[in-house]
Design a protein around this motif. Structure first.
Motif, mmCIF file in Angstrom:
data_model
loop_
_atom_site.group_PDB
_atom_site.id
_atom_site.type_symbol
_atom_site.label_atom_id
_atom_site.label_comp_id
_atom_site.label_asym_id
_atom_site.label_seq_id
_atom_site.Cartn_x
_atom_site.Cartn_y
_atom_site.Cartn_z
ATOM 1 N N ALA A 18 0.831 -1.210 0.000
ATOM 2 C CA ALA A 18 0.000 0.000 0.000
ATOM 3 C C ALA A 18 0.864 1.258 0.000
ATOM 4 O O ALA A 18 0.576 2.218 -0.724
ATOM 5 C CB ALA A 18 -0.928 -0.004 1.206
ATOM 6 N N VAL A 19 1.917 1.268 0.797
ATOM 7 C CA VAL A 19 2.811 2.428 0.835
ATOM 8 C C VAL A 19 3.522 2.586 -0.504
ATOM 9 O O VAL A 19 3.646 3.697 -1.032
ATOM 10 C CB VAL A 19 3.826 2.302 1.994
ATOM 11 C CG1 VAL A 19 4.910 3.350 1.890
ATOM 12 C CG2 VAL A 19 3.109 2.396 3.328
ATOM 13 N N TYR A 20 3.965 1.475 -1.077
ATOM 14 C CA TYR A 20 4.626 1.523 -2.382
ATOM 15 C C TYR A 20 3.670 2.042 -3.453
ATOM 16 O O TYR A 20 4.026 2.913 -4.254
ATOM 17 C CB TYR A 20 5.125 0.129 -2.761
ATOM 18 C CG TYR A 20 5.539 0.017 -4.199
ATOM 19 C CD1 TYR A 20 6.712 0.592 -4.650
ATOM 20 C CD2 TYR A 20 4.741 -0.657 -5.123
ATOM 21 C CE1 TYR A 20 7.086 0.508 -5.976
ATOM 22 C CE2 TYR A 20 5.103 -0.739 -6.444
ATOM 23 C CZ TYR A 20 6.271 -0.166 -6.867
ATOM 24 O OH TYR A 20 6.635 -0.241 -8.170
ATOM 25 N N SER A 21 2.446 1.533 -3.470
ATOM 26 C CA SER A 21 1.465 1.936 -4.471
ATOM 27 C C SER A 21 1.107 3.412 -4.331
ATOM 28 O O SER A 21 1.010 4.138 -5.322
ATOM 29 C CB SER A 21 0.209 1.077 -4.333
ATOM 30 O OG SER A 21 -0.760 1.455 -5.271
ATOM 31 N N PHE A 22 0.922 3.881 -3.100
ATOM 32 C CA PHE A 22 0.588 5.282 -2.863
ATOM 33 C C PHE A 22 1.722 6.202 -3.296
ATOM 34 O O PHE A 22 1.495 7.215 -3.954
ATOM 35 C CB PHE A 22 0.263 5.498 -1.390
ATOM 36 C CG PHE A 22 -0.123 6.906 -1.066
ATOM 37 C CD1 PHE A 22 -1.337 7.410 -1.491
ATOM 38 C CD2 PHE A 22 0.721 7.722 -0.347
ATOM 39 C CE1 PHE A 22 -1.711 8.708 -1.198
ATOM 40 C CE2 PHE A 22 0.370 9.019 -0.049
ATOM 41 C CZ PHE A 22 -0.853 9.512 -0.477
ATOM 42 N N SER A 23 2.952 5.836 -2.974
ATOM 43 C CA SER A 23 4.085 6.680 -3.361
ATOM 44 C C SER A 23 4.258 6.709 -4.876
ATOM 45 O O SER A 23 4.628 7.731 -5.448
ATOM 46 C CB SER A 23 5.367 6.228 -2.668
ATOM 47 O OG SER A 23 5.712 4.920 -3.059
ATOM 48 N N LYS A 25 1.783 6.495 -7.047
ATOM 49 C CA LYS A 25 0.734 7.372 -7.557
ATOM 50 C C LYS A 25 1.078 8.843 -7.343
ATOM 51 O O LYS A 25 0.808 9.686 -8.203
ATOM 52 C CB LYS A 25 -0.599 7.042 -6.879
ATOM 53 C CG LYS A 25 -1.174 5.724 -7.342
ATOM 54 C CD LYS A 25 -2.459 5.403 -6.620
ATOM 55 C CE LYS A 25 -2.960 4.042 -7.064
ATOM 56 N NZ LYS A 25 -4.236 3.693 -6.437
ATOM 57 N N ILE A 26 1.671 9.162 -6.215
ATOM 58 C CA ILE A 26 2.104 10.536 -5.959
ATOM 59 C C ILE A 26 3.161 10.940 -6.985
ATOM 60 O O ILE A 26 3.131 12.040 -7.534
ATOM 61 C CB ILE A 26 2.658 10.685 -4.526
ATOM 62 C CG1 ILE A 26 1.547 10.481 -3.500
ATOM 63 C CG2 ILE A 26 3.339 12.021 -4.322
ATOM 64 C CD1 ILE A 26 0.486 11.543 -3.509
ATOM 65 N N GLY A 27 4.096 10.049 -7.266
ATOM 66 C CA GLY A 27 5.135 10.328 -8.258
ATOM 67 C C GLY A 27 4.572 10.528 -9.650
ATOM 68 O O GLY A 27 5.010 11.413 -10.390
ATOM 69 N N LEU A 34 4.503 18.212 -13.767
ATOM 70 C CA LEU A 34 5.795 18.740 -14.196
ATOM 71 C C LEU A 34 5.837 18.933 -15.702
ATOM 72 O O LEU A 34 6.385 19.925 -16.192
ATOM 73 C CB LEU A 34 6.914 17.800 -13.748
ATOM 74 C CG LEU A 34 8.335 18.264 -13.981
ATOM 75 C CD1 LEU A 34 8.600 19.544 -13.193
ATOM 76 C CD2 LEU A 34 9.308 17.183 -13.563
ATOM 77 N N GLY A 35 5.232 18.012 -16.446
ATOM 78 C CA GLY A 35 5.174 18.159 -17.903
ATOM 79 C C GLY A 35 4.392 19.393 -18.319
ATOM 80 O O GLY A 35 4.802 20.133 -19.212
ATOM 81 N N GLY A 36 3.270 19.640 -17.662
ATOM 82 C CA GLY A 36 2.475 20.834 -17.951
ATOM 83 C C GLY A 36 3.219 22.102 -17.595
ATOM 84 O O GLY A 36 3.165 23.100 -18.318
ATOM 85 N N PHE A 37 3.906 22.087 -16.480
ATOM 86 C CA PHE A 37 4.689 23.249 -16.067
ATOM 87 C C PHE A 37 5.809 23.532 -17.062
ATOM 88 O O PHE A 37 6.060 24.679 -17.423
ATOM 89 C CB PHE A 37 5.279 23.024 -14.675
ATOM 90 C CG PHE A 37 6.168 24.135 -14.223
ATOM 91 C CD1 PHE A 37 5.635 25.349 -13.814
ATOM 92 C CD2 PHE A 37 7.548 23.978 -14.218
ATOM 93 C CE1 PHE A 37 6.465 26.386 -13.410
ATOM 94 C CE2 PHE A 37 8.376 24.998 -13.813
ATOM 95 C CZ PHE A 37 7.836 26.210 -13.408
#
Length: 64
Positions: A18-23, A25-27, A34-37
């Motif tokens: 769960a921690v791996y999956s959440f991190s 998704k945040i990335g 970042l691409g839009g910026f």
């Protein structure tokens, strides 16, 4: 059986995943933003016509 179970005697596979999956998704969300910026930083205007070559000059200038 994994190292965490051997060390603590508890199975924590679900918590670790769960921690791996959440991190992850945040990335992915950060990378999309970042691409839009980056596009706005080089002057990209959505729906604008003409001056397409100007954008490519700015993109190539940032990588040189």
């Amino acid at each position: 059986m994994d190292y965490q179970e051997v060390r603590t005697g508890k199975r924590e596979d679900g918590t670790i995943y769960a921690v791996y999956s959440f991190s992850r998704k945040i990335g992915q969300a950060f990378a999309g933003g970042l691409g839009g910026f980056a596009l706005s930083a080089v002057g990209f205007v959505s729906g604008a016509s003409g001056r397409r070559g100007c954008l490519f000059e700015h993109v190539y200038a940032t990588h040189s």
